[in-house]
Write a protein that holds these residues in place. Structure first.
Motif, short mmCIF file in Angstrom:
data_model
loop_
_atom_site.label_atom_id
_atom_site.label_comp_id
_atom_site.label_asym_id
_atom_site.label_seq_id
_atom_site.Cartn_x
_atom_site.Cartn_y
_atom_site.Cartn_z
N SER A 146 18.03 47.17 51.24
CA SER A 146 18.30 48.09 52.32
C SER A 146 19.78 48.00 52.69
CB SER A 146 17.42 47.72 53.52
OG SER A 146 17.27 48.78 54.39
N CYS A 147 20.40 49.15 53.00
CA CYS A 147 21.81 49.17 53.37
C CYS A 147 22.09 50.38 54.25
CB CYS A 147 22.69 49.20 52.12
SG CYS A 147 22.45 50.68 51.11
N PRO A 148 23.18 50.34 55.02
CA PRO A 148 23.54 51.51 55.82
C PRO A 148 23.79 52.73 54.92
CG PRO A 148 24.80 49.60 56.51
CD PRO A 148 24.09 49.23 55.24
N MET A 149 23.44 53.90 55.40
CA MET A 149 23.68 55.14 54.64
C MET A 149 25.19 55.36 54.52
SD MET A 149 20.94 57.72 56.47
CE MET A 149 22.21 58.94 56.49
N THR A 150 25.65 55.57 53.30
CA THR A 150 27.06 55.91 53.05
C THR A 150 27.13 56.94 51.93
OG1 THR A 150 27.30 54.07 51.51
CG2 THR A 150 27.95 53.66 53.80
#
Length: 161
Positions: A146-150
């Motif tokens: 999971s990761c921040p949307m970029t």
């Protein structure tokens, strides 16, 4: 002997294509309504034109058409009417939906050249992460997290982890 040489050159070209770009981020479950918000991000070390390439999920396939072309190593595959504000990468549309809409429980995304050579594919499950609320599913060295949307840019948080 010529045939052997030709096959070797073709194999080298295929290896170059396969290693030149990879799927780096998948937004399969945006917060709220998924319509026009799902995307798949690719990174390519070489200039790449995805026009006519084929995007697939486990249920359907679509031929990609360009929406905008930018000088960036990142490329996005999106649905029609995706908000391109502040997106500084090349963007290609898969049509009204990505495949048969990206499944929130599990799915496979796949990219093929116009002559059906598989370039990259990623299979995911919701337990891998990226379950909306501003988080996508990042792919780093074939590991999903999971990761921040970029969309269309490097994910700094993932790079440092």
């Amino acid at each position: 002997m010529r045939l052997l040489f030709f096959l070797f050159v073709a194999w080298c070209a295929l290896v170059s294509i396969v290693h030149a770009q990879v799927i780096t981020e998948i937004m399969y479950n945006p917060a709220g309504d998924d319509n026009n918000k799902e995307y798949v991000e690719l990174y390519s070390e070489e200039e790449l034109n995805l026009t006519g390439w084929i995007f697939e999920d486990s249920q359907s396939s679509d031929v990609l058409v360009p929406l905008q072309v930018r000088d960036s190593p990142y490329l996005l595959i999106v649905e029609e009417n995706f908000n391109l504000t502040d997106i500084n990468s090349s963007v290609y549309s898969a049509g009204a939906s990505l495949g048969n809409n990206l499944n929130n429980a599990e799915d496979t995304v796949l990219l093929r050249t116009p002559d059906s050579v598989i370039v990259d594919s990623v299979s995911y499950k919701s337990s891998d992460g990226g379950n909306g609320d501003g988080f996508a599913l990042c792919v780093n060295n074939r590991i999903l997290s999971s990761c921040p949307m970029t969309p269309g840019e490097s994910n700094k948080e993932q790079e440092s982890g």
